[in-house]
Design a protein around this motif. Structure first.
Motif, PDB file in Angstrom:
ATOM      1  N   GLN A 194       0.812  -1.211   0.000  1.00 17.37           N
ATOM      2  CA  GLN A 194       0.000   0.000   0.000  1.00 17.37           C
ATOM      3  C   GLN A 194       0.850   1.268   0.000  1.00 17.37           C
ATOM      4  N   PHE A 219       1.361   3.723  -2.064  1.00 17.43           N
ATOM      5  CA  PHE A 219       0.655   4.140  -3.274  1.00 17.43           C
ATOM      6  C   PHE A 219       1.499   5.022  -4.188  1.00 17.43           C
ATOM      7  N   SER A 261      -4.638  -2.252  -4.814  1.00 13.22           N
ATOM      8  CA  SER A 261      -3.240  -1.876  -5.041  1.00 13.22           C
ATOM      9  C   SER A 261      -2.844  -2.183  -6.479  1.00 13.22           C
TER      10      SER A 261
END
Length: 334
Positions: free
Chosen positions: A189, A191, A220
């Motif tokens: 995660q 990002f 994800s």
């Protein structure tokens, strides 16, 4: 939203419809099957008149997709995605691959010896950690750039493509010649990293986080695919539960569930899941029986003296035995 077109829709009609939808601010993913063409509409579809689209001459049906993940959704892409690792090596669909090698690259002799042995036993991709995320800051963190160079040298000498983990988007230049970039469980995660990987034209091996759901894993993957990179391989590597006899709990139900939810290939990492070398063979075989598209297994030529995760690493001889059993199971289920 998904628009299923009629079998007789022409290329010109598909092009006109796609341009019309894009003109309304939507991204359109086209998936062509044997009988139908499916347009996956990504973006704010709330302002799109569903009945208007359904009434078009070329459209057979329209469905709204309730799941938050869109591009990775099998509803958008009914057929299995096949990822090109190299020009001749594929994974996904009917293509199965075994990735094998040490947890961490330690020396030129170590990585080359292991690469030659796992290739002889049937592995098609060499794995090895150059950057190592460790729970303790005092543990071995990997050889970093030197480790990647050693992997590339092993690739040159054996012809095996390589997969290794990235920790930071600032390191992307070092990974230019890496065939598959791995995103580890701790970075699933991250990002901002996923967005950068979405700009690449290179396969990404995305591992499930220690305490993440399958939907979070797919979201994800959606980050990467939203950036334009569609070459994503999902990896189940065990999740944290209340069980203490194993390092993690290998969620084998993730294989059929993910295959139902997404078109992306799914591989299993039994080494990190169990943390015990003796459990790797049965879990690897179970993963193949469950329908996994591949395995990623840790192999070390001297596990007792390994600098990282020796307790979960197979010897080359043990890996050869597992690879042979995997071949037999695949022969049965296929």
């Amino acid at each position: 939203m998904v628009a299923v077109l009629k079998p007789n829709a022409t290329d010109a009609q598909i092009k006109n419809l796609t341009e019309w939808l894009e003109g309304r601010g939507l991204k359109v993913h086209i998936s062509k099957g044997e009988s139908y063409t499916i347009l996956g509409l990504i973006g704010d579809t709330s302002k799109i008149d569903e009945d208007l689209i359904a009434g078009l001459e070329t459209v057979d049906s329209v469905k709204r997709v309730s799941e938050p993940f869109k591009s990775v959704n099998r509803k958008f892409h009914p057929g299995d995605s096949v990822i090109n690792i190299t020009e001749t090596l594929k994974i996904g669909g009917g293509h199965f691959q075994i990735m094998a090698g040490p947890c961490s690259v330690e020396s030129p002799g170590q990585i080359l010896e292991i690469a030659k042995s796992v290739k002889a036993s049937g592995a098609s991709v060499l794995r090895g950690g150059a950057f190592k995320p460790r729970t303790s800051p005092y543990d071995f963190q990997g050889l970093r750039a030197d480790g990647i160079e050693l992997l590339l040298e092993a690739k040159r000498q054996t012809g095996m493509p390589i997969v290794t983990e990235i920790m930071n988007a600032n390191h992307l230049d070092m990974f230019e010649n890496v065939d598959i970039i791995q995103v580890g469980a701790r970075n699933m995660q991250n990002f901002e990293l996923l967005k950068e990987l979405g700009k690449l034209n290179k396969p990404i091996l995305l591992k499930r986080g220690l305490a993440n759901t399958l939907q979070e894993l797919l979201m994800s993957a959606e980050y990467i695919m939203a950036g334009g990179n569609r070459d994503i391989i999902l990896c189940e590597r065990g999740i944290r539960t209340f069980e203490t006899y194993t390092r993690n709990t290998l969620d084998l139900s993730a294989v059929p569930m993910l295959k139902e939810l997404t078109h992306l290939p799914v591989v299993i990492d039994p080494s990190h899941a169990c943390g015990l070398a003796r459990l790797v063979p049965p879990m690897a075989m179970a993963a193949v029986a469950a329908g996994a598209h591949g395995l990623i297994i840790e192999v070390h030529n001297d596990p007792v003296n390994a600098m990282c995760d020796g307790g979960q690493s197979l010897t080359p001889e043990q890996f050869g035995e597992v690879a042979e059993k995997v071949r037999k199971i695949r022969g049965v289920i296929s």
